[in-house]
Design a protein around this motif. Structure first.
Motif, PDB file in Angstrom:
ATOM      1  N   HIS A  71      -9.505  -6.553  -6.049  1.00 13.69           N
ATOM      2  CA  HIS A  71     -10.027  -7.886  -6.320  1.00 13.69           C
ATOM      3  C   HIS A  71     -11.291  -7.875  -5.352  1.00 13.69           C
ATOM      4  CE1 HIS A  71     -10.620 -12.052  -7.511  1.00 13.69           C
ATOM      5  NE2 HIS A  71     -10.396 -12.270  -6.301  1.00 13.69           N
ATOM      6  N   LEU A 109     -15.275  -8.537  -6.110  1.00 10.40           N
ATOM      7  CA  LEU A 109     -15.985  -9.781  -5.403  1.00 10.40           C
ATOM      8  C   LEU A 109     -17.074  -9.164  -4.879  1.00 10.40           C
ATOM      9  CD1 LEU A 109     -13.129 -12.021  -4.176  1.00 10.40           C
ATOM     10  CD2 LEU A 109     -14.614 -12.357  -6.297  1.00 10.40           C
ATOM     11  N   ARG A 112     -19.979  -8.229  -7.494  1.00 10.00           N
ATOM     12  CA  ARG A 112     -20.368  -9.336  -7.888  1.00 10.00           C
ATOM     13  C   ARG A 112     -21.586  -9.894  -6.986  1.00 10.00           C
ATOM     14  NH1 ARG A 112     -15.910 -13.547  -9.895  1.00 10.00           N
ATOM     15  NH2 ARG A 112     -14.543 -11.834 -11.069  1.00 10.00           N
TER      16      ARG A 112
END
Length: 183
Positions: A90, A94, A97
């Motif tokens: 995760h 992130l 992104r």
């Protein structure tokens, strides 16, 4: 030199003179005190005639064999490892992104820097005459209730402001730019 020799019962030591001897001391302790200091259970000590010399023997507490369970079971460790791996995945998502968003912001900033300065505010504010007329009218009629007499000046100022906004949008809207160039 004097030689000291004490009795086993804690009585005052006897002093005997012997040349070359060093002083010696001895102290007597009850068996109960010895057991207490050694932290071992007392045993009953029976003296002559069957008399018990230590009437309160201390029973040693029974020692329990305690097995400590493992702090982390293999299943718990596997769940922790899976959670850590999910968290890492995760976090990587992130970060990707964030990198993409940063790239888009950098691209927009580059686009704004390449601009020829058309977004810069004009050197002189627009509609200054209409604004001054409104302020002067309000200044004359503020004390009495006839501020409605300033309606024509307010209307002229509003129309001027709308006209300036429309001109700005026509000049800076990408779809309107080719149409403005064709005129």
């Amino acid at each position: 030199l004097a030689r000291l020799r004490g009795g086993g019962s804690g009585a005052a030591p006897e002093v005997a003179a012997a040349p070359g001897d060093e002083p010696r001391f001895s102290a007597g302790m009850s068996p109960s005190l010895v057991y207490h200091l050694l932290k071992v259970p007392e045993k009953r000590i029976v003296g002559p005639g069957g008399a018990v010399l230590n009437p309160r023997p201390v029973e040693a507490p029974a020692r329990k064999s305690v097995e400590q369970a493992p702090l982390y079971t293999p299943a718990y460790v596997q769940r922790l490892q899976a959670t850590v791996e999910e968290t890492i995945a995760h976090s990587r998502e992130l970060l990707a992104r964030l990198k993409d968003q940063r790239q888009r912001v950098d691209d927009m900033a580059d686009e704004l820097l390449r601009d020829d300065g058309t977004f810069a505010p004009p050197a002189e504010p627009a509609c200054t005459d209409e604004r001054a007329a409104c302020i002067a009218c309000y200044g004359e009629h503020i004390g009495n209730s006839s501020v409605l007499k300033c309606a024509p000046q307010v209307k002229a100022f509003s129309e001027c402001a709308l006209r300036v906004q429309e001109e700005f949008l026509r000049a800076h809207t990408p779809a309107a730019a080719p149409a403005a160039a064709a005129q």
